[in-house]
Design a protein around this motif. Structure first.
Motif, PDB file in Angstrom:
ATOM      1  N   LEU A 176      32.724 -15.744  -0.015  1.00 55.08           N
ATOM      2  CA  LEU A 176      33.404 -15.526  -1.415  1.00 55.08           C
ATOM      3  C   LEU A 176      33.710 -16.838  -2.023  1.00 55.08           C
ATOM      4  O   LEU A 176      33.575 -16.980  -3.558  1.00 55.08           O
ATOM      5  N   TRP A 177      34.172 -17.683  -1.488  1.00 55.99           N
ATOM      6  CA  TRP A 177      34.540 -19.212  -2.144  1.00 55.99           C
ATOM      7  C   TRP A 177      32.964 -19.550  -2.582  1.00 55.99           C
ATOM      8  O   TRP A 177      33.117 -20.305  -3.779  1.00 55.99           O
ATOM      9  N   MET A 178      32.118 -19.546  -1.612  1.00 53.43           N
ATOM     10  CA  MET A 178      30.908 -20.275  -2.054  1.00 53.43           C
ATOM     11  C   MET A 178      30.243 -19.526  -3.371  1.00 53.43           C
ATOM     12  O   MET A 178      29.842 -20.124  -4.218  1.00 53.43           O
ATOM     13  N   GLN A 179      30.215 -18.376  -3.265  1.00 50.15           N
ATOM     14  CA  GLN A 179      29.909 -17.553  -4.596  1.00 50.15           C
ATOM     15  C   GLN A 179      30.847 -17.661  -5.880  1.00 50.15           C
ATOM     16  O   GLN A 179      30.019 -17.972  -6.854  1.00 50.15           O
ATOM     17  N   GLY A 180      31.968 -17.704  -5.570  1.00 49.38           N
ATOM     18  CA  GLY A 180      32.855 -17.746  -6.544  1.00 49.38           C
ATOM     19  C   GLY A 180      32.765 -19.033  -7.303  1.00 49.38           C
ATOM     20  O   GLY A 180      33.090 -19.322  -8.629  1.00 49.38           O
ATOM     21  N   ASP A 181      32.291 -20.184  -6.744  1.00 47.92           N
ATOM     22  CA  ASP A 181      32.203 -21.541  -7.428  1.00 47.92           C
ATOM     23  C   ASP A 181      31.262 -21.626  -8.513  1.00 47.92           C
ATOM     24  O   ASP A 181      31.412 -22.286  -9.293  1.00 47.92           O
ATOM     25  N   GLY A 182      30.196 -20.787  -8.328  1.00 44.01           N
ATOM     26  CA  GLY A 182      29.269 -20.837  -9.371  1.00 44.01           C
ATOM     27  C   GLY A 182      29.276 -19.538 -10.207  1.00 44.01           C
ATOM     28  O   GLY A 182      28.290 -19.283 -11.199  1.00 44.01           O
ATOM     29  N   ALA A 183      30.256 -18.701 -10.161  1.00 47.39           N
ATOM     30  CA  ALA A 183      30.161 -17.335 -10.898  1.00 47.39           C
ATOM     31  C   ALA A 183      30.424 -17.615 -12.032  1.00 47.39           C
ATOM     32  O   ALA A 183      29.754 -16.880 -13.147  1.00 47.39           O
ATOM     33  N   LEU A 184      31.549 -18.456 -12.826  1.00 48.83           N
ATOM     34  CA  LEU A 184      31.618 -18.634 -14.138  1.00 48.83           C
ATOM     35  C   LEU A 184      30.404 -19.123 -14.786  1.00 48.83           C
ATOM     36  O   LEU A 184      29.767 -18.440 -15.720  1.00 48.83           O
ATOM     37  N   LYS A 185      29.575 -19.900 -14.299  1.00 53.91           N
ATOM     38  CA  LYS A 185      28.316 -20.528 -14.661  1.00 53.91           C
ATOM     39  C   LYS A 185      27.322 -19.619 -14.759  1.00 53.91           C
ATOM     40  O   LYS A 185      26.614 -19.473 -15.774  1.00 53.91           O
ATOM     41  N   GLY A 186      27.238 -18.659 -13.809  1.00 53.15           N
ATOM     42  CA  GLY A 186      26.176 -17.873 -13.564  1.00 53.15           C
ATOM     43  C   GLY A 186      26.277 -16.487 -14.494  1.00 53.15           C
ATOM     44  O   GLY A 186      25.314 -15.857 -14.616  1.00 53.15           O
ATOM     45  N   SER A 187      27.535 -16.512 -14.815  1.00 56.28           N
ATOM     46  CA  SER A 187      27.570 -15.344 -15.662  1.00 56.28           C
ATOM     47  C   SER A 187      27.114 -15.416 -17.263  1.00 56.28           C
ATOM     48  O   SER A 187      27.145 -14.378 -18.004  1.00 56.28           O
ATOM     49  N   GLY A 188      27.132 -16.642 -17.354  1.00 56.06           N
ATOM     50  CA  GLY A 188      26.228 -16.795 -18.775  1.00 56.06           C
ATOM     51  C   GLY A 188      27.242 -17.242 -20.032  1.00 56.06           C
ATOM     52  O   GLY A 188      26.826 -17.299 -21.203  1.00 56.06           O
ATOM     53  N   THR A 189      28.600 -17.191 -19.676  1.00 53.49           N
ATOM     54  CA  THR A 189      29.638 -17.101 -20.652  1.00 53.49           C
ATOM     55  C   THR A 189      29.841 -18.467 -21.032  1.00 53.49           C
ATOM     56  O   THR A 189      30.188 -19.564 -19.937  1.00 53.49           O
ATOM     57  N   THR A 190      29.840 -18.820 -22.564  1.00 53.85           N
ATOM     58  CA  THR A 190      30.118 -20.177 -22.627  1.00 53.85           C
ATOM     59  C   THR A 190      30.880 -20.461 -23.812  1.00 53.85           C
ATOM     60  O   THR A 190      31.337 -19.221 -24.273  1.00 53.85           O
ATOM     61  N   LEU A 191      31.373 -21.598 -24.189  1.00 54.94           N
ATOM     62  CA  LEU A 191      31.936 -21.747 -25.428  1.00 54.94           C
ATOM     63  C   LEU A 191      31.387 -21.050 -26.643  1.00 54.94           C
ATOM     64  O   LEU A 191      32.001 -20.202 -27.818  1.00 54.94           O
ATOM     65  N   ALA A 192      30.220 -21.041 -26.589  1.00 59.67           N
ATOM     66  CA  ALA A 192      29.260 -20.498 -27.732  1.00 59.67           C
ATOM     67  C   ALA A 192      29.592 -18.902 -27.886  1.00 59.67           C
ATOM     68  O   ALA A 192      29.650 -18.381 -28.786  1.00 59.67           O
ATOM     69  N   THR A 193      29.475 -18.164 -26.332  1.00 58.59           N
ATOM     70  CA  THR A 193      29.598 -16.856 -26.378  1.00 58.59           C
ATOM     71  C   THR A 193      30.988 -16.426 -26.728  1.00 58.59           C
ATOM     72  O   THR A 193      31.458 -15.380 -27.288  1.00 58.59           O
ATOM     73  N   ALA A 194      31.770 -17.146 -26.286  1.00 55.72           N
ATOM     74  CA  ALA A 194      33.282 -16.793 -26.319  1.00 55.72           C
ATOM     75  C   ALA A 194      33.915 -16.989 -27.880  1.00 55.72           C
ATOM     76  O   ALA A 194      34.692 -16.000 -28.469  1.00 55.72           O
ATOM     77  N   THR A 195      33.113 -17.905 -28.522  1.00 65.06           N
ATOM     78  CA  THR A 195      33.477 -17.957 -30.005  1.00 65.06           C
ATOM     79  C   THR A 195      32.906 -17.108 -30.983  1.00 65.06           C
ATOM     80  O   THR A 195      33.020 -16.923 -32.044  1.00 65.06           O
ATOM     81  N   GLY A 196      31.434 -16.830 -30.328  1.00 68.52           N
ATOM     82  CA  GLY A 196      30.533 -15.961 -31.256  1.00 68.52           C
ATOM     83  C   GLY A 196      29.673 -16.781 -32.123  1.00 68.52           C
ATOM     84  O   GLY A 196      29.266 -16.337 -33.274  1.00 68.52           O
ATOM     85  N   LEU A 197      29.778 -18.147 -32.151  1.00 67.56           N
ATOM     86  CA  LEU A 197      29.237 -18.993 -32.909  1.00 67.56           C
ATOM     87  C   LEU A 197      27.874 -19.575 -32.429  1.00 67.56           C
ATOM     88  O   LEU A 197      27.235 -20.580 -32.825  1.00 67.56           O
ATOM     89  N   GLY A 198      27.179 -19.025 -31.231  1.00 66.34           N
ATOM     90  CA  GLY A 198      26.118 -19.475 -30.646  1.00 66.34           C
ATOM     91  C   GLY A 198      25.018 -19.565 -31.492  1.00 66.34           C
ATOM     92  O   GLY A 198      23.867 -20.650 -31.229  1.00 66.34           O
ATOM     93  N   THR A 199      24.900 -18.632 -32.616  1.00 65.69           N
ATOM     94  CA  THR A 199      23.583 -18.572 -33.471  1.00 65.69           C
ATOM     95  C   THR A 199      23.674 -19.679 -34.494  1.00 65.69           C
ATOM     96  O   THR A 199      22.689 -20.068 -35.177  1.00 65.69           O
ATOM     97  N   ASN A 200      24.683 -20.522 -34.613  1.00 67.16           N
ATOM     98  CA  ASN A 200      24.701 -21.656 -35.713  1.00 67.16           C
ATOM     99  C   ASN A 200      24.602 -23.105 -35.239  1.00 67.16           C
ATOM    100  O   ASN A 200      24.659 -23.989 -35.909  1.00 67.16           O
ATOM    101  N   GLY A 201      24.023 -22.988 -33.682  1.00 68.51           N
ATOM    102  CA  GLY A 201      23.871 -24.210 -33.237  1.00 68.51           C
ATOM    103  C   GLY A 201      24.665 -24.709 -32.014  1.00 68.51           C
ATOM    104  O   GLY A 201      25.559 -23.930 -31.308  1.00 68.51           O
ATOM    105  N   SER A 202      24.876 -25.963 -31.613  1.00 71.30           N
ATOM    106  CA  SER A 202      25.633 -26.269 -30.723  1.00 71.30           C
ATOM    107  C   SER A 202      27.126 -26.193 -30.681  1.00 71.30           C
ATOM    108  O   SER A 202      27.631 -26.606 -31.821  1.00 71.30           O
ATOM    109  N   VAL A 203      27.966 -25.578 -30.083  1.00 71.50           N
ATOM    110  CA  VAL A 203      29.220 -25.341 -30.126  1.00 71.50           C
ATOM    111  C   VAL A 203      30.356 -26.219 -29.160  1.00 71.50           C
ATOM    112  O   VAL A 203      29.843 -26.429 -28.075  1.00 71.50           O
ATOM    113  N   ARG A 204      30.993 -26.919 -29.816  1.00 76.27           N
ATOM    114  CA  ARG A 204      32.065 -27.654 -29.017  1.00 76.27           C
ATOM    115  C   ARG A 204      33.426 -27.642 -29.687  1.00 76.27           C
ATOM    116  O   ARG A 204      33.589 -27.184 -30.929  1.00 76.27           O
ATOM    117  N   ALA A 205      34.496 -27.733 -29.057  1.00 77.05           N
ATOM    118  CA  ALA A 205      35.776 -27.730 -29.534  1.00 77.05           C
ATOM    119  C   ALA A 205      36.238 -28.934 -30.231  1.00 77.05           C
ATOM    120  O   ALA A 205      36.342 -29.931 -29.557  1.00 77.05           O
TER     121      ALA A 205
END
Length: 290
Positions: A176-205
């Motif tokens: 569970l530890w090993m799988q969990g370490d890559g779970a967030l990245k593997g989910s495909g959720t990013t700052l772009a999807t979190a803000t809904g701005l992914g279609t407008n180009g690269s997103v950064r805070a």
């Protein structure tokens, strides 16, 4: 996530308590009279004490009873109903053993099943959360159930079962530890999807949404350093798996048994602290915390 002490205590001790009730319901150990009373007292102290502590982190604990009305859709409500049924069934079963020297096998089996269902429903409260990819895995209920049964076997004095179940729980925890370490990245959720701005180009805070803190940052953006995380994993694994198994492999004595229980419980508490502290809620992406 912020690891609330009440939730850590609840998940560990209620799990161990219902694990012990499971073994008692199946007839292990085969005790009656005051010996049975002692085992049931320990089981109820852990199970009920854990359940009561779970209300300490609620803003309005007096409203907890309302949770029982939502059993069709809420795993929390299902947990409550399973716990009540398990405690009533095992209370009657225990009364037969303590006062009448009778083992009502069917009632014990029902109590054992609902004891395990209580632990399962508890685990599903966390497993269902897709917003926390580390928890959103079939390994989460497997971890909760294996820890419950391992602790229950240990308190029930079932040495062979305890050694095997502790080892199984340790393996599940490591995976569970090993799988969990890559779970967030593997989910495909990013700052772009979190803000809904992914279609407008690269997103950064550019700047945080506000200058101060808030509830979301306090509860869902807790970060534990990787170096500290690894140290705690090693410590928890040694205490909850390696040391208890080594102690149980030695010639039996009550002193060794108590040390094995204390070691396992301490390691389980450390492991459960990490379970919450390492959980990356996707809302942290919006604040640039992941």
């Amino acid at each position: 996530m912020h690891p609330a002490p009440s939730v850590i205590f609840f998940t560990v001790f209620s799990g161990i308590g219902f694990g012990l009730l499971t073994f008692l319901g199946l007839g292990y150990p085969a005790v009656t009279g005051w010996s049975a009373f002692a085992f049931f007292a320990i089981a109820y102290l852990c199970a009920v004490g854990g359940l009561v502590s779970s209300t300490f982190h609620l803003g309005h604990p007096e409203r907890a009873l309302k949770a029982f009305t939502q059993w069709r859709s809420s795993w929390l409500s299902r947990e409550g109903w399973c716990a009540v049924i398990a405690l009533i069934a095992m209370g009657l079963y225990g009364a037969g053993l303590v006062f009448f020297d009778q083992r009502w096998g069917l009632l014990g089996l029902i109590g054992a099943i609902f004891s395990l269902l209580t632990v399962f429903t508890t685990s599903m409260i966390y497993t269902q959360l897709k917003t926390i990819p580390r928890w959103n895995s079939p390994l989460t209920p497997a971890m909760f159930l294996s820890f419950s049964l391992a602790g229950g076997a240990l308190l029930a004095g079932q040495v062979t079962w305890a050694m095997a179940l502790i080892a199984i729980a340790g393996v599940i925890q490591v995976v569970l530890w090993m799988q969990g370490d890559g779970a967030l990245k593997g989910s495909g959720t990013t700052l772009a999807t979190a803000t809904g701005l992914g279609t407008n180009g690269s997103v950064r805070a550019f700047e945080p949404p506000h200058t101060g803190t808030n509830y979301l940052l306090k509860e869902f953006a807790f970060i534990v350093g990787r170096k500290h995380s690894i140290k705690l994993r090693v410590i928890s694994f040694v205490l909850m798996v390696l040391l208890p198994v080594l102690l149980l492999a030695m010639p039996f004595s009550h002193g060794i048994a108590i040390l094995a229980v204390l070691s396992h419980v301490t390691g389980a508490l450390a492991s459960r602290w990490l379970f919450f502290a390492e959980a990356e809620h996707v809302v942290g992406l919006y604040y640039g915390k992941r």
